[in-house]
Scaffold this motif. Structure first.
Motif, PDB file in Angstrom:
ATOM      1  N   VAL A 102      24.597 -29.815  -4.458  1.00 28.32           N
ATOM      2  CA  VAL A 102      26.017 -29.600  -4.174  1.00 28.32           C
ATOM      3  C   VAL A 102      26.266 -29.526  -2.671  1.00 28.32           C
ATOM      4  O   VAL A 102      27.369 -29.824  -2.188  1.00 28.32           O
ATOM      5  CB  VAL A 102      26.542 -28.333  -4.888  1.00 28.32           C
ATOM      6  CG1 VAL A 102      26.040 -27.056  -4.228  1.00 28.32           C
ATOM      7  CG2 VAL A 102      28.070 -28.341  -4.955  1.00 28.32           C
ATOM      8  N   VAL A 103      25.247 -29.161  -1.911  1.00 27.99           N
ATOM      9  CA  VAL A 103      25.435 -29.072  -0.456  1.00 27.99           C
ATOM     10  C   VAL A 103      25.742 -30.441   0.147  1.00 27.99           C
ATOM     11  O   VAL A 103      26.473 -30.538   1.141  1.00 27.99           O
ATOM     12  CB  VAL A 103      24.212 -28.425   0.228  1.00 27.99           C
ATOM     13  CG1 VAL A 103      23.985 -27.006  -0.285  1.00 27.99           C
ATOM     14  CG2 VAL A 103      22.962 -29.265   0.031  1.00 27.99           C
ATOM     15  N   ASP A 104      25.221 -31.518  -0.453  1.00 31.09           N
ATOM     16  CA  ASP A 104      25.493 -32.848   0.062  1.00 31.09           C
ATOM     17  C   ASP A 104      26.941 -33.253  -0.205  1.00 31.09           C
ATOM     18  O   ASP A 104      27.600 -33.867   0.650  1.00 31.09           O
ATOM     19  CB  ASP A 104      24.535 -33.870  -0.561  1.00 31.09           C
ATOM     20  CG  ASP A 104      23.098 -33.612  -0.162  1.00 31.09           C
ATOM     21  OD1 ASP A 104      22.864 -33.119   0.961  1.00 31.09           O
ATOM     22  OD2 ASP A 104      22.198 -33.898  -0.964  1.00 31.09           O
ATOM     23  N   THR A 105      27.437 -32.918  -1.390  1.00 29.18           N
ATOM     24  CA  THR A 105      28.847 -33.159  -1.684  1.00 29.18           C
ATOM     25  C   THR A 105      29.725 -32.336  -0.752  1.00 29.18           C
ATOM     26  O   THR A 105      30.733 -32.828  -0.229  1.00 29.18           O
ATOM     27  CB  THR A 105      29.152 -32.821  -3.147  1.00 29.18           C
ATOM     28  OG1 THR A 105      28.397 -33.700  -3.989  1.00 29.18           O
ATOM     29  CG2 THR A 105      30.629 -32.959  -3.456  1.00 29.18           C
ATOM     30  N   ALA A 106      29.343 -31.084  -0.528  1.00 27.07           N
ATOM     31  CA  ALA A 106      30.128 -30.218   0.355  1.00 27.07           C
ATOM     32  C   ALA A 106      30.186 -30.777   1.770  1.00 27.07           C
ATOM     33  O   ALA A 106      31.229 -30.701   2.433  1.00 27.07           O
ATOM     34  CB  ALA A 106      29.549 -28.810   0.351  1.00 27.07           C
ATOM     35  N   ARG A 107      29.099 -31.349   2.238  1.00 22.33           N
ATOM     36  CA  ARG A 107      29.114 -31.941   3.585  1.00 22.33           C
ATOM     37  C   ARG A 107      30.102 -33.095   3.664  1.00 22.33           C
ATOM     38  O   ARG A 107      30.818 -33.249   4.665  1.00 22.33           O
ATOM     39  CB  ARG A 107      27.703 -32.410   3.969  1.00 22.33           C
ATOM     40  CG  ARG A 107      26.725 -31.279   4.234  1.00 22.33           C
ATOM     41  CD  ARG A 107      25.439 -31.796   4.865  1.00 22.33           C
ATOM     42  NE  ARG A 107      24.497 -30.703   5.074  1.00 22.33           N
ATOM     43  CZ  ARG A 107      23.492 -30.408   4.274  1.00 22.33           C
ATOM     44  NH1 ARG A 107      23.282 -31.138   3.188  1.00 22.33           N
ATOM     45  NH2 ARG A 107      22.687 -29.393   4.529  1.00 22.33           N
ATOM     46  N   ALA A 108      30.149 -33.914   2.616  1.00 18.20           N
ATOM     47  CA  ALA A 108      31.085 -35.039   2.605  1.00 18.20           C
ATOM     48  C   ALA A 108      32.529 -34.554   2.555  1.00 18.20           C
ATOM     49  O   ALA A 108      33.406 -35.120   3.224  1.00 18.20           O
ATOM     50  CB  ALA A 108      30.790 -35.953   1.419  1.00 18.20           C
ATOM     51  N   VAL A 109      32.785 -33.518   1.766  1.00 16.85           N
ATOM     52  CA  VAL A 109      34.136 -32.968   1.680  1.00 16.85           C
ATOM     53  C   VAL A 109      34.537 -32.334   3.013  1.00 16.85           C
ATOM     54  O   VAL A 109      35.669 -32.502   3.486  1.00 16.85           O
ATOM     55  CB  VAL A 109      34.238 -31.958   0.524  1.00 16.85           C
ATOM     56  CG1 VAL A 109      35.571 -31.216   0.549  1.00 16.85           C
ATOM     57  CG2 VAL A 109      34.061 -32.673  -0.818  1.00 16.85           C
TER      58      VAL A 109
END
Length: 255
Positions: A223-230
Motif C-alpha cells: 500500500v505504501v507504493d500506492t500511497a506514494r503515487a497518490v
C-alpha cells in the motif's frame, strides 16, 4: 500508513508473514474485509490474532444469490464483535453477472440497514461493464435513499466521473493499486481533486498490485507504493499523505 481494505485470508503467504511485512513497511493498521459466509469469520479471526488488524463483515455482491433474513442476522451478530469496524464489502457488480440484479440489490439494501443500526461505516464495491455506469448509478441511488448519515467508503475507487458527487455527499474514496498504472491518469486526477479529509488508500490484496510489483500477488505492505503515487498526484509529501489517511481511518474505524 494504513491499508483500508485487504483480504488476508485470500493471500498466498501465511497471515503472520503478511502482517509482519506490512508492519516492517510502516503499515500500522489494516482492515481485513469479509466477503460472506465463512470468510467473515476468517476476517475476524485474523483481527483477533493481530493487534494491527481489524475486520469488516458483509456479503460481496457477486455472492448475493440466496441472501436472506438469516444471512442478514448473521452479519448483524458478527458486527457486534469488538474488532469489527465496518460492514461490507457490499454493493452492485454488473461486470461479472454472478448474481442477479434483484439478489444484489436485496443484499445491498439489507447491509445498508445493518450498518445504520450498528452505527458502522459501509464498504462499497461497484463495478460495471466497460463503458457502462448502471451499477455505480444504482449504488448512488440506494445510498442516497437509505444510508442516511452512515459513513460510506467507495472501495477500490474506479469511478472518477463521480468523484465530485461523492465528495459533495461526504463519502470517502479509497484508492487501490490500479491508481498507479500508466493508463489511470483519470484516477490520479480524481485523487488530486478530492478533499483531504475524504481520501484513503488500500491494497485490495491479493488483487490489484501497484505498478512497482504488477503481476505479483498484492499484499498490505505494498500500500505504501500506492500511497506514494497518490501523494505525488496531490503534490504533497508521502509523510503528509500518511498523516492524512491515518487520521481519516482513525475517525472512520476508531482504531
Amino acid at each position: 500508513m494504513i491499508d483500508s481494505h485487504t483480504h488476508l485470508f485470500l493471500c498466498e503467504r501465511p497471515e503472520g508473514e503478511l502482517v509482519e511485512a506490512a508492519l516492517g513497511a510502516g503499515v500500522e493498521r489494516m482492515l481485513n474485509v469479509g466477503l460472506g459466509g465463512g470468510q467473515n469469520e476468517a476476517a475476524i479471526g485474523g483481527a483477533e490474532r493481530h493487534e494491527a488488524v481489524f475486520a469488516a463483515v458483509g456479503r460481496h455482491p457477486t455472492e448475493a444469490t440466496g441472501f436472506d433474513d438469516a444471512e442478514a442476522e448473521r452479519i448483524a451478530a458478527l458486527a457486534a464483535h469488538e474488532k469489527v469496524r465496518a460492514i461490507g464489502e457490499t454493493g452492485i457488480d454488473y461486470y461479472r453477472e454472478a448474481a442477479s440484479p434483484a439478489d444484489q440489490r436485496r443484499a445491498f439494501e439489507a447491509q445498508v440497514a445493518i450498518a445504520r443500526a450498528a452505527r458502522l461505516p459501509i464498504v462499497i464495491h461497484g463495478r460495471d461493464k466497460d463503458g457502462e455506469t448502471a451499477a455505480i448509478d444504482e449504488i448512488f441511488e440506494v445510498l442516497d435513499e437509505q444510508a442516511g448519515d452512515t459513513p460510506v467508503i467507495l472501495h477500490c475507487f474506479s469511478a472518477p466521473w463521480r468523484a465530485a458527487d461523492a465528495a459533495e455527499r461526504g463519502w470517502y474514496c479509497s484508492f487501490a493499486g490500479h491508481t498507479t498504472y500508466p493508463g489511470s491518469g483519470d484516477l490520479r486526477e480524481a485523487a488530486a481533486a478530492l478533499p483531504a479529509e475524504l481520501i484513503l488508500v488500500e491494497t485490495d490484496a491479493p488483487y490489484l498490485a501497484p505498478q512497482t510489483v504488477r503481476g505479483k500477488p498484492n499484499e498490505p505492505a505494498y500500500v505504501v507504493d500506492t500511497a506514494r503515487a497518490v501523494a505525488a498526484a496531490r503534490g504533497v509529501s508521502y509523510e503528509e499523505l500518511e498523516e492524512t489517511v491515518a487520521a481519516n481511518a482513525h475517525l472512520l474505524f476508531g482504531w
